[in-house]
Design a protein around this motif. Structure first.
Motif, PDB file in Angstrom:
ATOM      1  N   GLU A  58       0.840  -1.208   0.000  1.00  0.00           N
ATOM      2  CA  GLU A  58       0.000   0.000   0.000  1.00  0.00           C
ATOM      3  C   GLU A  58       0.870   1.251   0.000  1.00  0.00           C
ATOM      4  OE1 GLU A  58      -3.164   0.260   2.883  1.00  0.00           O
ATOM      5  OE2 GLU A  58      -3.450  -1.906   2.809  1.00  0.00           O
ATOM      6  N   LEU A  59       1.883   1.257   0.824  1.00  0.00           N
ATOM      7  CA  LEU A  59       2.790   2.401   0.896  1.00  0.00           C
ATOM      8  C   LEU A  59       3.576   2.560  -0.402  1.00  0.00           C
ATOM      9  CD1 LEU A  59       4.129   4.642   2.600  1.00  0.00           C
ATOM     10  CD2 LEU A  59       5.760   2.926   3.356  1.00  0.00           C
ATOM     11  N   LEU A  60       4.115   1.477  -0.920  1.00  0.00           N
ATOM     12  CA  LEU A  60       4.916   1.545  -2.146  1.00  0.00           C
ATOM     13  C   LEU A  60       4.087   1.908  -3.372  1.00  0.00           C
ATOM     14  CD1 LEU A  60       7.344  -1.463  -1.634  1.00  0.00           C
ATOM     15  CD2 LEU A  60       7.815   0.975  -1.342  1.00  0.00           C
ATOM     16  N   ALA A  61       2.781   1.695  -3.315  1.00  0.00           N
ATOM     17  CA  ALA A  61       1.915   2.058  -4.440  1.00  0.00           C
ATOM     18  C   ALA A  61       1.903   3.570  -4.672  1.00  0.00           C
ATOM     19  CB  ALA A  61       0.498   1.559  -4.198  1.00  0.00           C
ATOM     20  N   HIS A  62       2.276   4.342  -3.682  1.00  0.00           N
ATOM     21  CA  HIS A  62       2.300   5.799  -3.810  1.00  0.00           C
ATOM     22  C   HIS A  62       3.618   6.320  -4.390  1.00  0.00           C
ATOM     23  CE1 HIS A  62      -1.510   6.259  -1.763  1.00  0.00           C
ATOM     24  NE2 HIS A  62      -1.079   5.393  -0.856  1.00  0.00           N
ATOM     25  N   GLN A  63       4.582   5.437  -4.557  1.00  0.00           N
ATOM     26  CA  GLN A  63       5.877   5.827  -5.113  1.00  0.00           C
ATOM     27  C   GLN A  63       5.782   5.879  -6.634  1.00  0.00           C
ATOM     28  OE1 GLN A  63       9.009   2.972  -4.425  1.00  0.00           O
ATOM     29  NE2 GLN A  63      10.545   4.593  -4.281  1.00  0.00           N
ATOM     30  N   HIS A  64       6.426   6.875  -7.230  1.00  0.00           N
ATOM     31  CA  HIS A  64       6.460   6.978  -8.688  1.00  0.00           C
ATOM     32  C   HIS A  64       7.271   5.828  -9.266  1.00  0.00           C
ATOM     33  CE1 HIS A  64       4.683  11.012  -9.130  1.00  0.00           C
ATOM     34  NE2 HIS A  64       5.186  11.197  -7.920  1.00  0.00           N
ATOM     35  N   ILE A  65       6.956   5.436 -10.467  1.00  0.00           N
ATOM     36  CA  ILE A  65       7.630   4.309 -11.118  1.00  0.00           C
ATOM     37  C   ILE A  65       9.136   4.525 -11.236  1.00  0.00           C
ATOM     38  CG2 ILE A  65       7.321   5.056 -13.507  1.00  0.00           C
ATOM     39  CD1 ILE A  65       6.445   1.652 -13.146  1.00  0.00           C
ATOM     40  N   GLU A  66       9.558   5.787 -11.329  1.00  0.00           N
ATOM     41  CA  GLU A  66      10.989   6.096 -11.432  1.00  0.00           C
ATOM     42  C   GLU A  66      11.697   5.992 -10.082  1.00  0.00           C
ATOM     43  OE1 GLU A  66       8.590   8.185 -12.600  1.00  0.00           O
ATOM     44  OE2 GLU A  66       8.779   7.925 -14.751  1.00  0.00           O
TER      45      GLU A  66
END
Length: 82
Positions: A58-66
């Motif tokens: 859930e937390l990592l889903a907010h990180q940009h793909i880059e």
């Protein structure tokens, strides 16, 4: 010599900690309380589960793909609001 591990999977608290809804807790219980070695299949599977369910994905889903969290040009100032 390894420390004495007084916990068993028969303990109701350990059973609760080993539930699948919190993979991080399951992993730490297997590793720290039950003393499973790092290459044990149950510990390996629990570690892989951390990235698949629970709060981590859930937390990592907010990180940009880059790989960044906010706009790259705001990198320096974002540390004060992170």
């Amino acid at each position: 010599m390894d420390k004495l591990r007084p916990f068993t999977t028969d303990d109701p608290v350990i059973t609760w900690l080993l539930e699948n809804d919190q993979p991080s807790v399951r992993y730490r219980t297997l590793q720290d309380l039950l003393g499973f070695p790092a290459d044990h299949p149950k510990l390996v599977a629990a570690r892989a589960g951390i990235a698949q369910s629970g709060p981590v994905p859930e937390l990592l889903a907010h990180q940009h793909i880059e790989g960044y969290w906010d706009l790259p040009e705001k990198f320096y100032n974002a540390k004060y609001t992170g």
